[in-house]
Each structure stands twice: as C-alpha cells, then as structure tokens.
Design an enzyme around this catalytic site. Structure first.
Site, PDB file in Angstrom:
ATOM      1  N   GLY A 144      21.163  24.107  22.442  1.00  0.00           N
ATOM      2  CA  GLY A 144      19.866  23.430  22.375  1.00  0.00           C
ATOM      3  C   GLY A 144      19.123  23.508  23.699  1.00  0.00           C
ATOM      4  N   GLN A 185      34.241  38.718  24.085  1.00  0.00           N
ATOM      5  CA  GLN A 185      34.379  39.972  23.329  1.00  0.00           C
ATOM      6  C   GLN A 185      34.743  39.683  21.873  1.00  0.00           C
ATOM      7  OE1 GLN A 185      36.878  43.033  25.141  1.00  0.00           O
ATOM      8  NE2 GLN A 185      36.703  41.994  27.115  1.00  0.00           N
ATOM      9  N   CYS A 222      13.503  -1.979  19.100  1.00  0.00           N
ATOM     10  CA  CYS A 222      13.869  -2.110  17.690  1.00  0.00           C
ATOM     11  C   CYS A 222      14.838  -3.287  17.503  1.00  0.00           C
ATOM     12  CB  CYS A 222      14.400  -0.796  17.145  1.00  0.00           C
ATOM     13  SG  CYS A 222      14.090  -0.652  15.381  1.00  0.00           S
ATOM     14  N   LEU A 223      16.139  -3.047  17.289  1.00  0.00           N
ATOM     15  CA  LEU A 223      17.058  -4.174  17.172  1.00  0.00           C
ATOM     16  C   LEU A 223      16.984  -5.053  18.427  1.00  0.00           C
ATOM     17  CD1 LEU A 223      19.367  -5.390  15.397  1.00  0.00           C
ATOM     18  CD2 LEU A 223      20.947  -4.148  16.855  1.00  0.00           C
ATOM     19  N   GLY A 224      16.735  -4.427  19.582  1.00  0.00           N
ATOM     20  CA  GLY A 224      16.625  -5.177  20.844  1.00  0.00           C
ATOM     21  C   GLY A 224      15.461  -6.148  20.801  1.00  0.00           C
ATOM     22  N   GLU A 267      19.437  -9.078   7.980  1.00  0.00           N
ATOM     23  CA  GLU A 267      20.394  -7.958   8.032  1.00  0.00           C
ATOM     24  C   GLU A 267      21.788  -8.478   8.403  1.00  0.00           C
ATOM     25  OE1 GLU A 267      19.511  -5.002  11.058  1.00  0.00           O
ATOM     26  OE2 GLU A 267      21.147  -3.704  10.416  1.00  0.00           O
ATOM     27  N   HIS A 278      10.225   2.919  18.515  1.00  0.00           N
ATOM     28  CA  HIS A 278      11.080   3.616  19.487  1.00  0.00           C
ATOM     29  C   HIS A 278      10.236   4.433  20.471  1.00  0.00           C
ATOM     30  CE1 HIS A 278      15.072   3.076  17.495  1.00  0.00           C
ATOM     31  NE2 HIS A 278      14.291   2.856  16.456  1.00  0.00           N
ATOM     32  N   GLU A 324      11.115   5.708  23.184  1.00  0.00           N
ATOM     33  CA  GLU A 324      11.906   6.765  23.839  1.00  0.00           C
ATOM     34  C   GLU A 324      11.714   8.136  23.197  1.00  0.00           C
ATOM     35  OE1 GLU A 324      13.063   4.314  21.984  1.00  0.00           O
ATOM     36  OE2 GLU A 324      14.885   4.835  20.869  1.00  0.00           O
TER      37      GLU A 324
HETATM   38  N1  GLN Z   1      18.854  -2.645  12.158  1.00  0.00           N
HETATM   39  C1  GLN Z   1      17.489  -2.942  12.440  1.00  0.00           C
HETATM   40  C2  GLN Z   1      16.585  -2.657  11.253  1.00  0.00           C
HETATM   41  O1  GLN Z   1      16.946  -1.914  10.377  1.00  0.00           O
HETATM   42  C3  GLN Z   1      17.008  -2.206  13.681  1.00  0.00           C
HETATM   43  C4  GLN Z   1      17.031  -0.728  13.579  1.00  0.00           C
HETATM   44  C5  GLN Z   1      16.921  -0.032  14.896  1.00  0.00           C
HETATM   45  O2  GLN Z   1      17.199  -0.584  15.942  1.00  0.00           O
HETATM   46  N2  GLN Z   1      16.561   1.248  14.869  1.00  0.00           N
HETATM   47  O3  GLN Z   1      15.499  -3.155  11.188  1.00  0.00           O
END
Ligand code: GLN
Length: 538
Positions: free
Chosen positions: A21, A196, A384-386, A408, A510, A512
């Site tokens: 890559g 080779q 996100c989850l953070g 969740e 995200h 990033e």
């Molecule tokens: N699990 C969480 C959700 O589905 C966060 C997903 C994540 O961090 N990409 O909403």
C-alpha cells in the site's frame, strides 16, 4: 492529458506486510506530482463483502470514504498521500465480486450458461479494475492486489491481470512485484532466492513482473541487482530497492532516488518530468524538525494493535508538523483504567483523545478518563464513541442522571442520553447499514469548532448507529455541555463542547479520515495547539 488510461498492477511475494500500500501510494504520489491524474485501487481476496464487519484484530482499522464505503485501511494511505478522495470503486473484495456474479445469475443474465470462475469471476474482476479507468477522471490507475502470489484465493486476480495485459496491449499496463530480500546475519548476506521463487510463481500463472521492488534492511549492491535482474527476467534499472525508512512519508523520495517513477513512465511510454514535491517536502521538513513535544493519551481498547487507530495516529503526525511539534501518542488501554488509577495514568498528559469503538468492553474506563480530564482542564477530543462517552459522563456526574448510558451498552438504562435513531431500529443486517460516509454539519459561530474550521458549513465522515438523544439536549445544554454542530436535515447533534473548559470537543463523526499531508485536519491541528498551550502553562 492522455487519452487512454494506463494501468499499473502491484502484486506481492515472499511475505505479507511488506507495505504494498505504501509503495503504491508513493509511486502514485510521484506520478501525480508530474501532472498525471492518478488513483489507486485495492483488491482484497477475502470473502467478506467489505471490511465493515471485520474486527480490528483482523486487518486493522476500517476506513470510510465520502460515499460511505467501509474499506481497507490502505485507502487511508492513498488519500493521505494523494489528497484525492477515494470511493466504493477503490476497494473490491472477492465477496463483492461473487455477490455481483451471483446476483446476475439469479436475474438470468447468463442466459442458461454454466457460471464459472473463468470467465465469469475473472470478467467481473476485469470490469471492476477498469471502472475507474473508464470514468475518464484518471490517466493512471494503480491496482494493488492483496495477499501474496501463490495463495489459492489470489489466483483469479492474477489471471485477470494476465488477461488484461493482453487486452490493453503493450505500453498500457505493467506489473510491479514487491518482494523481500532477507538478510541472513549468520551468513552475513542478502538472499535473492525467495524473490526468484516468487517471480517464478507469478510466471506459472503467466504473468511476468516488469519491475521488482525489493524490501530490504540493507543496501542492495550492484551485483545483487544484476543477479535479480538476470534470474527474474527484468531490466537492471527495474530492480528497485526499498530500504526500511524511519517514516512512511520518506518512501516517495526514496522511490524517486531509485528512479521507480522513471522506469514506470518509460514502460508506459509516457513522458517523465521533475516531480513537484514542494508541499510534501515542506511537510517532511516540519515533521522532522519539531521545536517541541506534546504527549497525548489515546484511550481505546485496541491500543496494542498498531493498525487499529491508523488514521488517528497519522492525523496526529500531520497536525504535529503543522504545529511544528512532535506528538508523542501514549496508548492507554481503557479496560485497565478506573477511578483509582486515572490520576496516575493521565495527570502527566497534555491532551487526551478518547477513541471510537463498539460494544461495552472498556467503556467505564473511558468514562472515568473523561471525568478526570474535564475536572482537570486537560484538552480533550472525543471521537464517535469518545464523544458519546463524554455526553454520558456529563449526564451522570453533572446532571445527576444516575446510570445514564447509551442503549448500545444498556438497553434498559433509565436515561438513554445516547440512543438508536428511529431509522436504525429495524436494521437486521450488520454490513453497510450504519450511518456511513459524508454528512453535512452546520457549525455554530464563536465555538471551538468554528475557530478550528473557520467556517460554518462542513462535511465529515460517519460510521455509527447511535446518536446524541435530542430529548435530553435542553437539559444537558443548560448544565454547560453544548451542541455546537448539527446536521441541517435531521437536527442530529454532531459536535459538543464545554465552553467553560480549556478545550473540550466531542465529535460524532470521524475527522481522522479526512486528514492528509496536504490538508492536516483543522480539529487535530487545534487540539494539538491546545495541548501545547496547556503544556506551556503548566
Ligand atoms: N458504537 C458507537 C455507535 O455505533 C460508536 C461507533 C464509533 O465509534 N465509530 O454509535
């Protein structure tokens, strides 16, 4: 501009993890820097339709494109190097190939014929390879074939390459084979035999490598190159050394020194110019000459794996260079974090990033970490989850909503401050069914998000099912955690901040995925700047 697109196939031999890559991305960078419109595609020989359903322990991070494809992490490298977005067409798996062929069979499109690997599967592979070329958007398409030659599952791909070389004709396609030239310390020698054998394996499938790129820990001598050329049927100038580099961002310059771009362009009958790597080298200079250092804690549950937070780590490299500091990322396992040890594990940090993730494992540690950085004014970025953890922490500890949670993690929580969107409730299939890809976000002025982006309309990429629950918005905002970005169509909260804190930002998307060498992500740049200020004021 050239009228017919040219194709470069990159295959791998001897061992996996040689960095196909990075070689593909580096070559593409050199071609792009000479004015060729270039893109890269990755073909993955596994049966999953896409890596969206794969655990990060399998192939590392799942990368997401603007058009919502869940893809291999190599596409992240392609975007970071080229600064051109990739799409669904840039990553194809065996699963997807078979799915299309089987769907066609069910629709009766094969008119009663027996459907076979050759020609039906190989035709579908050839079609997918040429999709990008036929779009008219590119002069050169690099196609990276995942896996190692000789693998049973790679065979249809190698056969498709063999056929395409004939179909496309001379000077329109070439094969680069990436191999390993190991150093045997007992013998004090570099060994060419594995290469080779690997070239021979490729030839058994009727494919002759045009260029060899040889991964090595030591310089390849002239005589080793001559030997490899002679026994592998390639020109000596087409034996390219790829020596271990201290950073992946050095590889384009190393390939330039070796003349990889020149050999490629000559074989494709294209003009070669001096590549313009001005912006790239500017970045490298800043990256390699930092004026200071900040330490950021990355809190996640896959921290022992280098590849699971790939895009986050790369975004820190871009943002560090932009701020002229080295960002030292300290990985902290959320499962081993608790109220009793947060002080010891986090107090020395200049910033904390709580990572994305799925499922219950390690979430209480993440919540304890958010509480600590919130109370101690340490710069915080939640992704996100953070971000969801930040909302939960605030709800529990400031609003006093006991056992507030995401549905969740706890379906029966009395306070579902993070919950499933209505449209997600009936979803049964796992793959490709999340809120995915690029979504609009309106940013409120006079917020950290606005200061970072310097605009009110942004687009960011998503990959999640759960959302900030707007039923709790007024209550949470009144208590001091405010929504500063939202999706204009749905009203979903995309960004939260605590204005009374030093630098506290949570994003449902995200960032990033969109950070590149040419365009370091504004939120990461601001976060690193905030960490530096925090450190200097300590
Ligand atoms: N699990 C969480 C959700 O589905 C966060 C997903 C994540 O961090 N990409 O909403």
């Amino acid at each position: 501009m050239i009228t017919h697109p040219k194709y470069i196939f990159v295959t791998g031999g001897v061992s996996s993890s040689l960095g196909k890559g990075i070689i593909a991305a580096s070559l593409a960078k050199l071609l792009q820097a000479q004015g060729y419109r270039t893109t890269i595609q990755k073909l993955d020989p596994y049966i999953n339709i896409d890596p969206g359903t794969l655990n990060p322990y399998e192939h590392g991070e799942c990368y997401v494109t603007d058009d919502g494809a869940e893809t291999d992490l190599d596409l992240g490298h392609y975007e970071r190097f080229l600064n051109v977005p990739t799409s669904q067409a840039n990553n194809v798996t065996t699963g997807r190939i078979y799915q299309s062929v089987i769907d066609k069979e069910r629709r009766g499109e094969f008119l009663g014929k027996t459907v076979q690997v050759i020609p039906h599967i190989t035709d579908e592979i050839k079609h997918r390879i040429q999709l990008l070329g036929n779009s008219g958007d590119y002069d050169i398409i690099l196609t990276e074939i995942g896996g190692t030659v000789g693998d049973i599952e790679s065979l249809p791909y190698i056969e498709a390459v063999r056929q395409l070389q004939w179909d496309l004709g001379e000077n329109n396609a070439l094969v680069i084979h990436l191999t390993l030239v190991p150093y045997l310390s007992a013998a004090g020698e570099l060994k060419t035999k594995p290469t080779q054998h690997s070239v021979k394996t490729l030839m058994e499938s009727g494919v002759q490598a045009d260029i060899l790129v040889c991964r090595t820990e030591h310089e390849l001598s002239d005589s080793i190159k001559t030997k490899l050329a002679r026994f592998c049927n390639v020109k000596k100038e087409a034996v390219i050394q790829s020596i271990d580099a201290s950073t992946i961002y050095d590889v384009p310059n190393l390939m330039l020194e070796e003349g990889l771009d020149k050999v490629v362009l000559k074989q494709l009958d294209l003009e070669s110019n001096q590549p313009d790597l001005g912006r790239w080298n500017e970045f490298l200079k800043r990256h390699k000459n930092p004026k200071g250092e900040v330490t950021i804690g990355l809190i996640g549950k896959y921290v022992e794996l280098q590849d699971s937070y790939k895009s986050i780590l790369e975004a820190f490299i871009h943002a560090g260079a932009e701020n002229e500091v080295k960002v030292k990322v300290e990985s902290i396992h959320s499962e081993y974090l608790s109220k009793d040890n947060v002080q010891e594990k986090l107090s020395h940090l200049d910033g904390v990033l709580v990572a994305p993730g799925f499922g219950e494992r390690g979430i209480e540690g993440k919540i304890d970490a958010v509480k600590y950085v919130r109370e101690h004014n340490i710069p915080f970025l939640g992704i996100c989850l953070g971000m969801q953890m930040a909302v939960i922490e605030y709800s529990r500890n400031i609003l006093g909503l006991d056992n507030a949670n995401s549905t969740e993690m706890d379906e029966h929580t009395p306070h579902p401050v993070i919950a499933l969107m209505e449209s997600q409730k009936d979803v049964v299939n796992k793959g490709g069914t999340m809120r995915l890809g690029s979504w609009d976000c309106n940013v409120e002025v006079d917020t950290l998000a606005y200061i970072s982006y310097n605009r009110t309309e942004i687009k960011e990429r998503h990959r999640h099912r759960f959302e900030f629950n707007n039923d709790y918005k007024a209550q949470i905002e009144a208590a001091g955690l405010i929504a500063t970005g939202y999706n204009p169509e749905t009203g979903l909260v995309e960004i939260v901040e605590i204005p009374s804190h030093n630098w506290f930002v949570g994003v449902q998307y995200h960032p990033e995925y969109k950070s590149t060498v040419a365009n370091p992500h504004p939120l990461f740049v601001s976060f690193v700047a905030a960490a530096l200020t925090y450190k200097n004021n300590k």
